[in-house]
Write an enzyme that holds these catalytic residues in place. Structure first.
Site, PDB file in Angstrom:
ATOM      1  N   ARG A  13      12.395  17.997 -97.450  1.00  0.00           N
ATOM      2  CA  ARG A  13      13.149  17.500 -96.178  1.00  0.00           C
ATOM      3  C   ARG A  13      14.681  18.078 -96.698  1.00  0.00           C
ATOM      4  NH1 ARG A  13      11.884  18.044 -91.960  1.00  0.00           N
ATOM      5  NH2 ARG A  13      13.549  16.483 -91.315  1.00  0.00           N
ATOM      6  N   LYS A  85       6.161  26.191-111.204  1.00  0.00           N
ATOM      7  CA  LYS A  85       5.956  24.525-111.491  1.00  0.00           C
ATOM      8  C   LYS A  85       7.041  24.233-112.612  1.00  0.00           C
ATOM      9  CE  LYS A  85       1.482  23.644-109.641  1.00  0.00           C
ATOM     10  NZ  LYS A  85       0.263  23.114-110.089  1.00  0.00           N
ATOM     11  N   CYS A 158      21.261   8.762-100.274  1.00  0.00           N
ATOM     12  CA  CYS A 158      21.940   8.611 -99.089  1.00  0.00           C
ATOM     13  C   CYS A 158      22.526   7.271 -98.600  1.00  0.00           C
ATOM     14  CB  CYS A 158      20.673   8.830 -98.006  1.00  0.00           C
ATOM     15  SG  CYS A 158      19.583   8.047 -98.116  1.00  0.00           S
ATOM     16  N   THR A 159      21.925   6.239 -99.191  1.00  0.00           N
ATOM     17  CA  THR A 159      22.402   4.868 -98.856  1.00  0.00           C
ATOM     18  C   THR A 159      23.800   4.577 -99.774  1.00  0.00           C
ATOM     19  OG1 THR A 159      20.073   4.078 -98.603  1.00  0.00           O
ATOM     20  CG2 THR A 159      21.863   2.518 -98.724  1.00  0.00           C
ATOM     21  N   THR A 217      16.143  -1.265-103.320  1.00  0.00           N
ATOM     22  CA  THR A 217      17.135  -0.088-103.436  1.00  0.00           C
ATOM     23  C   THR A 217      18.140  -0.552-104.392  1.00  0.00           C
ATOM     24  OG1 THR A 217      18.693   1.370-102.082  1.00  0.00           O
ATOM     25  CG2 THR A 217      18.459  -0.905-101.392  1.00  0.00           C
ATOM     26  N   GLY A 218      18.602   0.632-105.081  1.00  0.00           N
ATOM     27  CA  GLY A 218      19.490   0.605-106.306  1.00  0.00           C
ATOM     28  C   GLY A 218      20.848   0.978-105.587  1.00  0.00           C
ATOM     29  N   ARG A 240      12.237  -0.846 -94.538  1.00  0.00           N
ATOM     30  CA  ARG A 240      11.767   0.543 -94.212  1.00  0.00           C
ATOM     31  C   ARG A 240      11.253   0.105 -92.702  1.00  0.00           C
ATOM     32  NH1 ARG A 240      11.446   5.102 -97.650  1.00  0.00           N
ATOM     33  NH2 ARG A 240      12.867   4.711 -99.117  1.00  0.00           N
TER      34      ARG A 240
END
Length: 341
Positions: A13, A85, A158-159, A217-218, A240
């Site tokens: 993504r 990889k 993102c947060t 969440t951190g 979520r």
């Protein structure tokens, strides 16, 4: 000055949307992509068709082991494709990639991300929080980047990118004594479509499409790393929810200096139109989450949804496209650090 040359490790993504952002911004040149699990023709398909952000408006094709991505009026990107990889085996140097976006979600420490430097990259930008790499949030602390010593850096989460600009403006103007953050967060690829096993975090394994799932969440604590004055003053959690994209931060805080909601709106609007333009935005419209799909800002303050109990106790609401807003900041961070080279 020539554009910074970029490699992307992990074409998921964020990897794909960093490429979209790079094409649209036209400020960096993507020259290489590595993903061991996606063939080149599959890369073309995944890049062209996106269930959330729609079809790519330009053209994408492959010639040999190169992706060719173009959009009208923008520079063409000729992108060497690797399928390694082991990150140490990727020939970033041979492809001419100075800046590598590490977006697999796997190599998020300095030690692991260091493998990219062995392949010829000069700098690595981890598109996730990191346990030990310095974290930078564009608009908040990006100017603390030290070219001589910071070779592997993190663009935080993102947060954190949504919360930190908001917290900065409020703290600079009114002072934050303490605060709690909740993010109502869209689903991500780590979740399960139906109930399944999930290590120690049992709730995380429940079906993403049918539940509101409390999660850790951190992001709030990480704000203390990018704004040292707020260290130890913020923490938070996540819910979520079954939406594909766009999340919203709720910051509830005690202020040192009393403020009316109009005072708060005024300083946020001024920041959004001034020093934080492009990072922070301001709206008084009657918006809902889908209104922010493909929004390029880190944080869009919702004046109409924010409330205060009294002049020292406030609840502030800010939206973010957790995929595309964040991907745009990755590109902005690369553009910035390239000016220091």
């Amino acid at each position: 000055m020539s554009k910074p040359t970029v490699g992307i490790n992990g074409f998921g993504r964020i990897g794909r949307l960093v490429l979209r952002a790079a094409v649209e911004k036209d400020s960096v040149n993507v020259v290489a992509v590595n993903d061991p699990f996606i063939s080149i023709d599959y890369m073309v398909y995944l890049f062209q068709y996106d269930s959330t952000h729609g079809r790519f408006k330009g053209t994408v094709k492959h010639e040999g082991d190169y992706l060719i991505v173009a959009n009208e009026g923008k520079s063409q990107h000729k992108i060497k494709v690797y399928n390694s990889k082991d990150p140490a085996e990727i020939q970033w140097g041979a492809a001419g990639a100075d800046y590598v976006v590490e977006s697999t979600g796997v190599f998020t420490t300095i030690e692991k991300a260091n493998a990219h430097l062995k392949g010829g990259a000069k700098k690595v930008i981890i598109s996730a929080p990191s346990a030990d790499a310095p974290m930078f949030v564009v608009g908040v602390n990006h100017e603390k980047y030290d070219h001589a010593n910071d070779h592997i850096i993190s663009n935080a989460s993102c947060t954190t990118n949504c919360l930190a600009p908001l917290a900065k403006v409020i703290n600079d103007n009114f002072g934050i004594i303490e605060g709690l953050m909740t993010t109502v967060h869209a689903v991500t690829a780590t979740q399960k479509t139906v109930d399944g096993p999930s290590g120690k975090l049992w709730r995380d394994g429940r079906g993403a499409g049918q539940n509101i799932i409390p999660a850790s969440t951190g992001a709030a604590k990480a704000v203390g790393k990018v704004i040292p004055e707020l260290n130890g003053k913020l923490t938070g959690m996540a819910f979520r929810v079954p939406t594909p994209d766009v999340s919203v931060v709720d910051l509830t805080a005690r202020l040192e200096k009393p403020a009316s909601l109009d005072d708060i709106k005024r300083v946020i609007k001024a920041a959004a139109e001034g020093p934080l333009k492009g990072v922070l935005a301001y709206t008084e419209d009657q918006v809902v989450s889908t209104d922010f799909v493909s929004d390029t800002h880190s944080s869009i303050f919702d004046a109409g949804a924010s409330i205060i109990l009294n002049p020292n106790f406030v609840k502030l609401i800010s939206w973010y496209d957790n995929e595309f807003g964040y991907s745009n900041r990755v590109v902005d961070l690369i553009s910035y650090i390239a000016t220091k080279a």
